[in-house]
Design a protein around this motif. Structure first.
Motif, short mmCIF file in Angstrom:
data_model
loop_
_atom_site.label_atom_id
_atom_site.label_comp_id
_atom_site.label_asym_id
_atom_site.label_seq_id
_atom_site.Cartn_x
_atom_site.Cartn_y
_atom_site.Cartn_z
N ARG A 38 0.76 -1.10 -0.20
CA ARG A 38 -0.08 -0.21 -0.08
C ARG A 38 1.51 1.14 0.04
O ARG A 38 2.35 1.59 0.43
CB ARG A 38 -1.15 -0.75 1.19
N GLN A 39 0.41 2.39 -0.60
CA GLN A 39 0.83 3.29 -0.33
C GLN A 39 -0.39 4.11 -0.06
O GLN A 39 -1.11 5.32 -0.51
CB GLN A 39 1.22 3.81 -1.97
N ALA A 40 0.70 5.21 1.01
CA ALA A 40 -0.11 6.27 1.77
C ALA A 40 -0.45 7.81 1.30
O ALA A 40 1.16 8.00 0.43
CB ALA A 40 -0.45 6.60 3.12
N GLY A 90 -5.19 4.09 1.64
CA GLY A 90 -3.91 4.16 0.75
C GLY A 90 -4.53 3.36 -0.67
O GLY A 90 -5.93 2.89 -0.52
N VAL A 91 -3.23 4.05 -1.74
CA VAL A 91 -3.46 2.81 -2.81
C VAL A 91 -2.41 1.45 -2.17
O VAL A 91 -1.74 1.56 -2.56
CB VAL A 91 -3.21 3.46 -3.93
N TYR A 92 -3.52 0.46 -2.48
CA TYR A 92 -3.28 -0.75 -2.48
C TYR A 92 -3.21 -1.56 -3.66
O TYR A 92 -3.62 -1.60 -4.41
CB TYR A 92 -4.28 -1.47 -1.63
N TYR A 93 -1.49 -2.33 -4.04
CA TYR A 93 -1.22 -3.12 -5.35
C TYR A 93 -0.34 -4.43 -4.83
O TYR A 93 -0.20 -4.73 -3.82
CB TYR A 93 0.30 -2.28 -5.37
N CYS A 94 -1.54 -4.92 -6.05
CA CYS A 94 -1.14 -5.94 -6.11
C CYS A 94 0.18 -6.54 -6.67
O CYS A 94 0.51 -6.20 -7.29
CB CYS A 94 -2.28 -7.35 -6.60
N ASN A 95 0.63 -7.38 -6.18
CA ASN A 95 2.18 -7.96 -6.22
C ASN A 95 2.42 -8.82 -6.36
O ASN A 95 2.28 -10.11 -5.51
CB ASN A 95 3.40 -6.98 -5.81
N VAL A 96 3.67 -9.71 -7.39
CA VAL A 96 3.58 -11.34 -8.21
C VAL A 96 4.98 -11.32 -8.63
O VAL A 96 5.52 -9.96 -9.25
CB VAL A 96 2.31 -12.28 -8.11
N GLN A 97 5.37 -12.24 -8.41
CA GLN A 97 6.67 -12.74 -8.65
C GLN A 97 6.69 -14.12 -9.25
O GLN A 97 6.70 -14.73 -8.85
CB GLN A 97 7.97 -12.05 -7.79
N THR A 98 7.38 -14.21 -10.30
CA THR A 98 7.54 -15.32 -11.13
C THR A 98 8.53 -15.96 -10.33
O THR A 98 9.72 -16.16 -9.70
CB THR A 98 7.64 -15.32 -12.59
N ARG A 99 8.70 -17.27 -10.93
CA ARG A 99 9.69 -17.53 -10.05
C ARG A 99 11.34 -17.86 -10.94
O ARG A 99 12.64 -18.27 -10.58
CB ARG A 99 9.66 -19.61 -11.04
N LEU A 100 11.53 -16.23 -12.00
CA LEU A 100 13.15 -16.14 -12.46
C LEU A 100 12.56 -15.17 -11.50
O LEU A 100 13.65 -14.45 -11.95
CB LEU A 100 12.73 -16.50 -13.99
N GLY A 101 12.39 -14.78 -10.78
CA GLY A 101 12.30 -13.31 -9.97
C GLY A 101 11.28 -11.84 -10.78
O GLY A 101 11.59 -10.66 -10.36
#
Length: 115
Positions: A38-40, A90-101
């Motif tokens: 999140r970003q306030a 705040g604004v909430y952001y989803c973040n994902v990471q692949t197995r390659l980073g």
């Protein structure tokens, strides 16, 4: 390229609840990490909760109130937020990471908690 579709933000009063959803364009089982930031206003983006290789981590400010979970069948990651406080705004952001980073971000969803 991974697209993320977020939903569930909104306006809620102090003490209320919201559930955020994040649906990636790839199978969540192919991802090494899924989380919410999140970003306030006027502040840096901060980690709220993450599932990394099966391990869950929750920010101290959210412990006991927020829960992160995944539904493989729905291919969705959730952030259940209870007992919301004004400072959770705040604004909430989803973040994902692949197995390659490689990280990918959602477009963000606004959460506003009023007193």
């Amino acid at each position: 390229q991974v697209q993320l579709v977020e939903s569930g933000g909104g306006l809620v009063q102090t003490g209320g609840s919201l559930r955020l959803s994040c649906a990636p364009s790839v199978s969540i089982e192919s991802l090494s990490a899924m989380g919410w930031y999140r970003q306030a206003p006027g502040k840096q983006r901060e980690l709220v909760a993450v599932i990394h290789r099966g391990t869950v981590a929750i920010a101290d400010s959210a412990k006991g109130r927020f829960t992160i979970s995944r539904d493989n069948a729905a291919n969705t990651v959730y952030l259940q937020m209870n007992s919301l406080k004004v400072e959770d705004t705040g604004v909430y952001y989803c973040n994902v990471q692949t197995r390659l980073g490689q990280p990918y971000w959602g477009q963000g969803t606004q959460v506003t908690v009023s007193s």
